[in-house]
Design an enzyme around this catalytic site. Structure first.
Site, PDB file in Angstrom:
ATOM      1  N   ASP A 117       0.839  -1.194   0.000  1.00 27.93           N
ATOM      2  CA  ASP A 117       0.000   0.000   0.000  1.00 27.93           C
ATOM      3  C   ASP A 117       0.879   1.251   0.000  1.00 27.93           C
ATOM      4  O   ASP A 117       1.749   1.415   0.856  1.00 27.93           O
ATOM      5  CB  ASP A 117      -0.881  -0.032   1.247  1.00 27.93           C
ATOM      6  CG  ASP A 117      -2.022   0.966   1.213  1.00 27.93           C
ATOM      7  OD1 ASP A 117      -1.842   2.063   0.652  1.00 27.93           O
ATOM      8  OD2 ASP A 117      -3.084   0.667   1.776  1.00 27.93           O
ATOM      9  N   ASP A 140      -7.110   2.190 -10.660  1.00 24.00           N
ATOM     10  CA  ASP A 140      -8.395   1.491 -10.599  1.00 24.00           C
ATOM     11  C   ASP A 140      -9.509   2.524 -10.676  1.00 24.00           C
ATOM     12  O   ASP A 140      -9.565   3.443  -9.858  1.00 24.00           O
ATOM     13  CB  ASP A 140      -8.485   0.700  -9.295  1.00 24.00           C
ATOM     14  CG  ASP A 140      -9.606  -0.339  -9.323  1.00 24.00           C
ATOM     15  OD1 ASP A 140     -10.685  -0.007  -9.860  1.00 24.00           O
ATOM     16  OD2 ASP A 140      -9.410  -1.443  -8.819  1.00 24.00           O
ATOM     17  N   ASP A 164      -8.437   6.626 -18.679  1.00 24.57           N
ATOM     18  CA  ASP A 164      -9.359   6.582 -19.808  1.00 24.57           C
ATOM     19  C   ASP A 164     -10.811   6.719 -19.343  1.00 24.57           C
ATOM     20  O   ASP A 164     -11.729   6.512 -20.128  1.00 24.57           O
ATOM     21  CB  ASP A 164      -9.192   5.266 -20.570  1.00 24.57           C
ATOM     22  CG  ASP A 164      -9.435   4.056 -19.678  1.00 24.57           C
ATOM     23  OD1 ASP A 164      -8.688   3.896 -18.684  1.00 24.57           O
ATOM     24  OD2 ASP A 164     -10.363   3.279 -19.951  1.00 24.57           O
ATOM     25  N   THR A 193       1.104   1.707 -22.040  1.00 23.13           N
ATOM     26  CA  THR A 193       1.040   0.581 -21.126  1.00 23.13           C
ATOM     27  C   THR A 193      -0.029  -0.404 -21.591  1.00 23.13           C
ATOM     28  O   THR A 193      -0.846  -0.097 -22.457  1.00 23.13           O
ATOM     29  CB  THR A 193       0.689   1.037 -19.701  1.00 23.13           C
ATOM     30  OG1 THR A 193      -0.671   1.504 -19.684  1.00 23.13           O
ATOM     31  CG2 THR A 193       1.613   2.174 -19.250  1.00 23.13           C
ATOM     32  N   ARG A 194      -0.041  -1.581 -20.997  1.00 23.25           N
ATOM     33  CA  ARG A 194      -1.043  -2.582 -21.355  1.00 23.25           C
ATOM     34  C   ARG A 194      -2.454  -2.074 -21.067  1.00 23.25           C
ATOM     35  O   ARG A 194      -3.397  -2.395 -21.787  1.00 23.25           O
ATOM     36  CB  ARG A 194      -0.789  -3.886 -20.609  1.00 23.25           C
ATOM     37  CG  ARG A 194      -0.907  -3.781 -19.094  1.00 23.25           C
ATOM     38  CD  ARG A 194      -0.677  -5.121 -18.427  1.00 23.25           C
ATOM     39  NE  ARG A 194       0.576  -5.685 -18.859  1.00 23.25           N
ATOM     40  CZ  ARG A 194       0.794  -7.000 -18.956  1.00 23.25           C
ATOM     41  NH1 ARG A 194      -0.159  -7.849 -18.657  1.00 23.25           N
ATOM     42  NH2 ARG A 194       1.956  -7.443 -19.346  1.00 23.25           N
TER      43      ARG A 194
END
Length: 232
Positions: free
Chosen positions: A119, A141, A177, A210-211
């Site tokens: 964390d 996230d 995004d 990035t992926r």
């Protein structure tokens, strides 16, 4: 698993810490490389007094950058390889991502990286004030449900300690995004002590896809790149 001392704060953690079974090579990376790449005593069980990390000893006095949630580590290794004059700390609680990063570090041969497999709030506890010259939050996230927006990184619980550890004039980059994540970022980050420098659909000059970005593009979502400057 070691236990936190009684004086440790209670912190909710949301999200996965481990996914699918690791390959034997990834298990070897974790066993052989992770301890060597530690930034120092971060976790509460080994540093209950919350003594500050010695970043000068860690990186030889080089400027320190921080990536929060590095995913598979593509961007982190890219920045380390192209900026050998800085030291970069990556924080990521998802152990599969950590294992992927360690493989990329071996392949690239970079030596100016440190890794906290946990964390980032625990890392903030032990970073000295005004010690970070640049920070990255890339495709965090999204927590899309409205009732979960308080779990996002761009909330005071995370932004206030981030602001404390960043130097005046330091740059904070956010890529996402998710339009609503952009909205919350633009609302929450400036009150924490940052000035908005720009928000664009065009990536930074030193960006590497990035992926997560590639997945967003495949699924028709538009990346946003937001840049802030830590207020003096």
């Amino acid at each position: 698993m070691s236990q936190k001392p009684a004086n440790a704060p209670w912190r909710n953690f949301y999200g996965r810490r481990k996914g699918h079974a690791l390959r034997d090579s990834q298990e070897a990376y974790l066993a052989e490389d992770l301890a060597r790449l530690s930034p120092g005593a971060v976790d509460w069980d080994v540093n209950p007094e919350r003594n500050a990390l010695d970043l000068k000893a860690l990186f030889g006095g080089r400027p320190v950058w921080l990536e929060v949630g590095f995913g598979g580590g593509e961007h982190l290794v890219h920045q380390a390889a192209t900026n050998p004059d800085v030291g970069i700390i990556g924080a990521e609680p998802y152990i599969n991502g950590v294992a992927m990063l360690l493989g990329k570090i071996r392949a690239a041969g970079v030596t100016n990286l440190a890794v906290h497999p946990g964390d980032v709030r625990d890392l903030f506890d032990v970073l000295p004030d005004a010690s970070v010259a640049r920070a990255f939050l890339l495709y965090p996230d999204p927590w899309p449900k409205a009732r979960h927006h308080r779990r996002r990184f761009v909330t005071p619980e995370h932004l206030q300690p981030l602001a404390r550890v960043m130097q005046p004039g330091a740059i904070f980059r956010v890529a996402t995004d998710i339009p609503d994540y952009v909205r919350q970022t633009l609302e929450e980050v400036p009150p924490a002590g940052f000035d908005l420098l720009g928000e664009s659909g065009v990536a930074w000059d030193d960006w590497i896809p990035t992926r997560y970005e590639q997945k967003a593009l495949r699924e028709g979502r538009v990346p946003h790149y937001v840049t802030f400057r830590r207020r003096d």
